[in-house]
Motif scaffolding. Structure first.
Motif, PDB file in Angstrom:
ATOM      1  N   ALA A 194       0.801  -1.393   0.055  1.00 34.48           N
ATOM      2  CA  ALA A 194      -0.044  -0.046   0.035  1.00 34.48           C
ATOM      3  C   ALA A 194       0.739   1.184   0.043  1.00 34.48           C
ATOM      4  O   ALA A 194       0.508   2.190  -0.483  1.00 34.48           O
ATOM      5  N   VAL A 195       1.837   1.166   0.611  1.00 33.10           N
ATOM      6  CA  VAL A 195       2.851   2.430   0.711  1.00 33.10           C
ATOM      7  C   VAL A 195       2.887   3.130  -0.622  1.00 33.10           C
ATOM      8  O   VAL A 195       3.162   4.456  -0.633  1.00 33.10           O
ATOM      9  N   SER A 196       3.099   2.363  -1.965  1.00 32.93           N
ATOM     10  CA  SER A 196       3.558   3.103  -3.181  1.00 32.93           C
ATOM     11  C   SER A 196       2.175   3.281  -3.765  1.00 32.93           C
ATOM     12  O   SER A 196       2.314   3.741  -4.960  1.00 32.93           O
ATOM     13  N   ARG A 197       0.920   3.325  -3.102  1.00 32.39           N
ATOM     14  CA  ARG A 197      -0.289   3.499  -3.853  1.00 32.39           C
ATOM     15  C   ARG A 197      -1.012   4.680  -3.238  1.00 32.39           C
ATOM     16  O   ARG A 197      -1.026   5.092  -2.004  1.00 32.39           O
ATOM     17  N   ARG A 198      -1.749   5.563  -4.025  1.00 32.61           N
ATOM     18  CA  ARG A 198      -2.414   6.648  -3.859  1.00 32.61           C
ATOM     19  C   ARG A 198      -3.955   6.333  -4.134  1.00 32.61           C
ATOM     20  O   ARG A 198      -4.409   5.774  -5.026  1.00 32.61           O
TER      21      ARG A 198
END
Length: 313
Positions: free
Chosen positions: A176-180
């Motif tokens: 999730a860290v790389s998702r917006r």
């Protein structure tokens, strides 16, 4: 008034046309207020109220209506004013928000007006009870204030906002860290609730106030050459918003080839079968009634897994 409430089938034709119907009412003074007719189940003269111990001060009592017991919230007191004095001549607007039914005590009920969402605007700073407003409009040269009911209900009947332990695992958070995620909602309290939930999952949140802002944001991304469907995991949008509602926003996104692949979830306090049908009509991917943090988190996690290839798109 009861006859007006029976026109649901006719009102569904407003969907996709950026239109709504407002029930106009007054509290203690001359100021006009409005509430979306889709939230209204019934309007009636204030029934006899039963006072229970330890009620929130804005709850004037409970009423026994149609075989059920409902809290009756004094809207004037809930928005910082004094309680309505003579409730024997007052009215109660029975509403449903987030699968909860309650009554709002008001001094008088005026009429229903059909409007375009483009005529509904965010409240100007420093005007009236802005802290409890989501929007303003004008009807017959009179200012109409639309109250942030979700904020009032969150204060009167707080709900659990945290995600149950065990729903989010370390692998999910790492992905999730790389998702917006783009969140669109005119209610400040709703934006905060959704943002906290999604940030707990681990995604980055971009929060905007209405459909027009969101559409301009997405088009600006496309103009810069960004692939919207890759840059955004999904868009979580309210339905009721000033300037442009969530149905129209969805339709506009689907009509733009640069944006059409964006995954859209409509997230609204307008619960019911009607909304499920309208979601399909405008082309949204998903629908979720507010506010269920576990379910919202699971939908985002499912979306992450879908892109990872664990489940089909």
């Amino acid at each position: 008034m009861a006859g007006v409430m029976d026109s649901v089938n006719q009102r569904t034709q407003l969907v996709g046309q950026n239109r709504l119907e407002l029930l106009l009412f007054r509290l203690a003074g001359k100021q006009l207020y409005g509430i979306n007719v889709f939230k209204v189940k019934e309007v009636l003269q204030c029934p006899k109220l039963t006072i229970l111990p330890r009620l929130n001060p804005v709850v004037r009592g409970v009423a026994h209506i149609r075989g059920g017991t409902l809290p009756i919230i004094d809207l004037n007191r809930a928005t910082g004013g004094p309680g309505l004095e003579d409730i024997s001549t007052a009215f109660v607007i029975i509403t449903e928000y987030n699968y909860r039914v309650q009554g709002f005590l008001v001094r008088s009920v005026e009429r229903i007006v059909n409007m375009n969402w483009s005529e509904i605007h965010p409240p100007p700073r420093g005007t009236g009870r802005e802290h409890y407003l989501t929007a303003v409009t004008r009807v017959d040269d009179q200012m109409v204030e639309i109250i942030d009911v979700e904020k009032i209900l969150a204060e009167v009947v707080p709900m659990e906002e945290g995600i149950t332990a065990g729903i989010i695992d370390e692998q999910t958070q790492a992905e999730a860290v790389s998702r917006r995620v783009l969140v669109v909602d005119d209610s400040l309290i709703a934006r905060k609730q959704v943002t906290r939930c999604l940030e707990e999952v681990g995604v980055e949140v971009i929060a905007l106030n209405d459909g027009k802002q969101a559409l301009n944001y997405l088009k600006d991304m496309a103009e810069r050459g960004e692939d919207v469907t890759k840059e955004l995991l999904l868009m979580v949008s309210d339905i009721e918003m000033p300037e442009m509602d969530g149905y129209t926003l969805t339709a506009e996104v689907r009509n733009d080839p640069r944006l059409s692949g964006l995954h859209i979830m409509l997230h609204t306090s307008l619960s019911g079968v009607f909304n499920q049908a309208m979601v399909k009509k405008v082309g949204a991917n998903d629908f979720l009634a507010k506010f269920r943090p576990d379910e919202l988190a699971n939908r985002v996690i499912d979306r992450l897994h879908a892109l990872r290839g664990d489940v089909a798109e």
